[in-house]
Design a protein around this motif. Structure first.
Motif, PDB file in Angstrom:
ATOM      1  N   LEU A 114       0.824  -1.204   0.000  1.00 20.60           N
ATOM      2  CA  LEU A 114       0.000   0.000   0.000  1.00 20.60           C
ATOM      3  C   LEU A 114       0.861   1.258   0.000  1.00 20.60           C
ATOM      4  O   LEU A 114       0.592   2.217  -0.735  1.00 20.60           O
ATOM      5  CB  LEU A 114      -0.924   0.008   1.216  1.00 20.60           C
ATOM      6  N   LEU A 115       1.903   1.260   0.835  1.00 22.73           N
ATOM      7  CA  LEU A 115       2.758   2.434   0.965  1.00 22.73           C
ATOM      8  C   LEU A 115       3.455   2.774  -0.351  1.00 22.73           C
ATOM      9  O   LEU A 115       3.353   3.898  -0.854  1.00 22.73           O
ATOM     10  CB  LEU A 115       3.791   2.191   2.066  1.00 22.73           C
ATOM     11  N   LEU A 116       4.147   1.783  -0.916  1.00 23.24           N
ATOM     12  CA  LEU A 116       4.893   2.036  -2.156  1.00 23.24           C
ATOM     13  C   LEU A 116       3.966   2.131  -3.357  1.00 23.24           C
ATOM     14  O   LEU A 116       4.183   2.944  -4.265  1.00 23.24           O
ATOM     15  CB  LEU A 116       5.929   0.936  -2.362  1.00 23.24           C
ATOM     16  N   GLY A 117       2.920   1.286  -3.374  1.00 21.06           N
ATOM     17  CA  GLY A 117       1.984   1.340  -4.497  1.00 21.06           C
ATOM     18  C   GLY A 117       1.242   2.667  -4.556  1.00 21.06           C
ATOM     19  O   GLY A 117       1.051   3.238  -5.640  1.00 21.06           O
ATOM     20  N   GLY A 118       0.804   3.158  -3.393  1.00 25.17           N
ATOM     21  CA  GLY A 118       0.128   4.455  -3.375  1.00 25.17           C
ATOM     22  C   GLY A 118       1.042   5.580  -3.816  1.00 25.17           C
ATOM     23  O   GLY A 118       0.628   6.484  -4.560  1.00 25.17           O
ATOM     24  N   SER A 119       2.306   5.536  -3.367  1.00 29.11           N
ATOM     25  CA  SER A 119       3.265   6.570  -3.786  1.00 29.11           C
ATOM     26  C   SER A 119       3.497   6.517  -5.289  1.00 29.11           C
ATOM     27  O   SER A 119       3.560   7.552  -5.965  1.00 29.11           O
ATOM     28  CB  SER A 119       4.585   6.385  -3.035  1.00 29.11           C
ATOM     29  N   ALA A 120       3.641   5.295  -5.822  1.00 32.92           N
ATOM     30  CA  ALA A 120       3.834   5.159  -7.268  1.00 32.92           C
ATOM     31  C   ALA A 120       2.612   5.649  -8.031  1.00 32.92           C
ATOM     32  O   ALA A 120       2.738   6.318  -9.078  1.00 32.92           O
ATOM     33  CB  ALA A 120       4.126   3.699  -7.613  1.00 32.92           C
ATOM     34  N   LEU A 121       1.422   5.352  -7.524  1.00 31.36           N
ATOM     35  CA  LEU A 121       0.194   5.790  -8.189  1.00 31.36           C
ATOM     36  C   LEU A 121       0.111   7.317  -8.214  1.00 31.36           C
ATOM     37  O   LEU A 121      -0.300   7.907  -9.228  1.00 31.36           O
ATOM     38  CB  LEU A 121      -1.016   5.211  -7.460  1.00 31.36           C
ATOM     39  N   THR A 122       0.519   7.955  -7.139  1.00 32.44           N
ATOM     40  CA  THR A 122       0.492   9.412  -7.086  1.00 32.44           C
ATOM     41  C   THR A 122       1.442  10.016  -8.116  1.00 32.44           C
ATOM     42  O   THR A 122       1.064  10.903  -8.901  1.00 32.44           O
ATOM     43  CB  THR A 122       0.887   9.895  -5.674  1.00 32.44           C
ATOM     44  N   THR A 123       2.671   9.539  -8.116  1.00 32.89           N
ATOM     45  CA  THR A 123       3.660  10.087  -9.053  1.00 32.89           C
ATOM     46  C   THR A 123       3.272   9.807 -10.497  1.00 32.89           C
ATOM     47  O   THR A 123       3.367  10.689 -11.368  1.00 32.89           O
ATOM     48  CB  THR A 123       5.047   9.502  -8.748  1.00 32.89           C
ATOM     49  N   LEU A 124       2.844   8.590 -10.784  1.00 33.33           N
ATOM     50  CA  LEU A 124       2.450   8.245 -12.150  1.00 33.33           C
ATOM     51  C   LEU A 124       1.208   9.017 -12.578  1.00 33.33           C
ATOM     52  O   LEU A 124       1.043   9.332 -13.764  1.00 33.33           O
ATOM     53  CB  LEU A 124       2.206   6.745 -12.261  1.00 33.33           C
ATOM     54  N   GLY A 125       0.323   9.326 -11.627  1.00 31.15           N
ATOM     55  CA  GLY A 125      -0.847  10.130 -11.969  1.00 31.15           C
ATOM     56  C   GLY A 125      -0.460  11.527 -12.437  1.00 31.15           C
ATOM     57  O   GLY A 125      -0.972  12.025 -13.453  1.00 31.15           O
ATOM     58  N   TYR A 126       0.461  12.173 -11.706  1.00 31.13           N
ATOM     59  CA  TYR A 126       0.942  13.488 -12.141  1.00 31.13           C
ATOM     60  C   TYR A 126       1.642  13.392 -13.488  1.00 31.13           C
ATOM     61  O   TYR A 126       1.474  14.251 -14.369  1.00 31.13           O
ATOM     62  CB  TYR A 126       1.896  14.059 -11.101  1.00 31.13           C
ATOM     63  N   LEU A 127       2.447  12.360 -13.652  1.00 32.04           N
ATOM     64  CA  LEU A 127       3.188  12.178 -14.900  1.00 32.04           C
ATOM     65  C   LEU A 127       2.234  11.994 -16.070  1.00 32.04           C
ATOM     66  O   LEU A 127       2.390  12.632 -17.132  1.00 32.04           O
ATOM     67  CB  LEU A 127       4.106  10.967 -14.724  1.00 32.04           C
TER      68      LEU A 127
END
Length: 532
Positions: free
Chosen positions: A427-440
């Motif tokens: 959850l921690l890493l997946g959520g962070s990746a989802l946030t960054t990829l969403g902005y990208l």
């Protein structure tokens, strides 16, 4: 005293005028002659009042632009050249007695460092150097003298002897009045530098003064006129203007691009922007040992879109997250660690994605696995070099040691808990990746809406480098700095500026400006529901 002394005095006073306020500096004298006459006046007045200071014998011109002040020679040594054992209790009492004489006649020395305290062969203290002194001094200046002398003598004799003799000779009220001035900005340069090597010396002095005088520790006087952060904001704005203004020259071309934009991409742009809040909520949920409610956590992340505009560097959003977790039943230390862990995970994911997209962009641009040849990866290396250079500055290292290292230490326990729970780690890493990829993805879709440009790999690398650079900007959400970095990166990657500028602005509207109103509504709902 010659022209060089005059120039140095003018520069020193100009710096203090720009940097500090309410420190008692008067306007510079109109000439070197007036400066010399003022020093002679204060010296004579102090000696006539009974202070022990060398007798002024004469003032005379030397050549065309120099002046001479001649004093009686006192056979002795200044305190900064004597061992600490020289600062005995009789010596300390004698120094405070000299300051009491000055206070009684309204004279502020204003430079009571150890180099201006001289002990003669009999151990009697003398006061030197009246060039920065003032007559008919205000209480604030007299209190600043007490603060300076407290620190200077504590460096030599220790905190308790310095404070005890001060209270005994001046009285508790006079010593307590110096508390708001017991801060580095009130000290001379030599005393301030010496105090840095004695731990929290000023804090120890304030604690001792409060204990001896029976007063609570007051708020320190606000002496800053312009803070370093203000200068940094100004520098960022200048850089932004330098980068953006040339790109805004072709207004007609950009207007044409906007008219020709494919607004069918708008729902996807808004969806990817909304996806970042889902990712942030998932990441925060993974960082907390306890279970938190999904909907309020998601609403809290949306409210951060409003709170984050009120403070730089994401501080508003971090404070809101900590408060939300507190009200959700999480202990304050655990909540603070969880928020720090969530942001740390975001930084780790950002670096990993930067390497991935940098390699991918290098392949697409050069046709081979040579990411170092990519301008984007070169930008990432430049960020790394600048970071290492910043750590070479002592002030940066002290800031990291004082502020960031304790946070990382507290986060270690949270990391251990997450590592023991694969689900929370995901959850921690997946959520962070989802946030960054969403902005990208939002930036990439914005370029597609305005007519297209570089491929996803290049746009992603440009975003990741630009976001890393803008993270250092002291503005909410990297306002100004991120726009400049993204436009410069897209143009450098081959995108026409008439497309890059409106594409970046469209991206910022979707991710920065449009969420403000829903964020304000979410913040209000959290308050009404007692979640913050």
């Amino acid at each position: 005293m010659g022209a060089d002394n005059r120039a140095a005095d003018l520069l020193f006073r100009a710096y203090r005028f720009l940097r500090l306020r309410d420190v008692g500096d008067e306007r510079p004298f109109s000439s070197l002659r007036r400066t010399v006459e003022h020093e002679a006046l204060v010296s004579l007045l102090a000696r006539d009042a009974g202070a022990r200071t060398p007798r002024l014998r004469t003032v005379a011109p030397v050549g065309r632009d120099s002046w001479l002040l001649a004093y009686d020679l006192v056979d002795g040594t200044t305190l900064d050249r004597l061992p600490d054992t020289a600062a005995t209790e009789p010596v300390l009492r004698g120094i405070w007695d000299q300051l009491a004489v000055l206070r009684g006649h309204g004279v502020a020395h204003r430079d009571l460092r150890r180099a201006n305290l001289l002990l003669d062969r009999s151990g009697a203290p003398w006061l030197l150097d009246w060039g920065f002194s003032e007559v008919a001094a205000t209480p604030a200046l007299l209190d600043a003298d007490v603060a300076q002398l407290l620190v200077a003598l504590a460096l030599q004799a220790g905190v308790d002897p310095a404070v005890d003799t001060a209270v005994a000779r001046l009285g508790p009220e006079a010593v307590a009045a110096s508390l708001p001035r017991l801060q580095p900005k009130s000290l001379s340069g030599a005393t301030r530098e010496a105090a840095k090597h004695h731990g929290d010396l000023l804090g120890e002095i304030r604690t001792a003064v409060c204990a001896r005088c029976g007063v609570p520790e007051p708020r320190l006087a606000d002496l800053d006129r312009i803070r370093p952060r203000t200068l940094l904001v100004g520098a960022v704005l200048v850089l932004v203007a330098y980068v953006l203004v040339p790109q805004l020259g072709d207004v007609a071309g950009m207007a044409a691009r906007v008219r020709e934009a494919d607004w069918a991409w708008s729902p996807l742009i808004l969806a990817t922007s909304a996806l970042t809040y889902v990712g942030a909520a998932v990441s925060l949920a993974g960082a907390v040992p306890a279970r938190v409610r999904a909907i309020p956590t998601l609403v809290a992340q949306l409210a951060s879109a409003f709170a984050g505009k009120l403070a730089p560097a994401g501080l508003g959003g971090m404070a809101l997250d900590v408060r939300y977790l507190q009200r959700s039943g999480v202990d304050l230390p655990v909540a603070t660690t969880a928020v720090g862990l969530s942001y740390a995970a975001g930084s780790v994911v950002h670096v990993v994605l930067l390497l991935v997209f940098g390699t991918w962009a290098g392949r697409s641009l050069l046709g081979s696995v040579r990411p170092a040849g990519s301008p984007v990866v070169g930008g990432a290396l430049a960020v790394l070099v600048l970071t290492l250079a910043a750590f070479a500055v002592p002030a940066v290292r002290r800031f990291v040691a004082a502020r960031l290292v304790p946070l990382l230490r507290r986060s270690v326990h949270g990391v251990a808990h997450v590592l023991r729970s694969p689900g929370r780690l995901a959850l921690l890493l997946g959520g962070s990746a989802l946030t960054t990829l969403g902005y990208l993805a939002c930036l990439y879709l914005s370029t597609r809406a305005l007519g297209g440009g570089p491929d996803l790999a290049t746009v992603g690398a440009v975003y990741l480098v630009g976001a890393a650079v803008a993270a250092a900007a002291p503005t909410p959400g990297g306002l100004g700095a991120l726009e400049a970095a993204l436009i410069a990166g897209l143009v450098g990657a081959g995108m026409d500026h008439t497309t890059a500028v409106p594409a970046v602005f469209l991206y910022r509207i979707a991710t920065f400006w449009l969420p403000v109103l829903p964020g304000w509504a979410a913040f209000g709902w959290l308050r009404r529901s007692h979640y913050v």
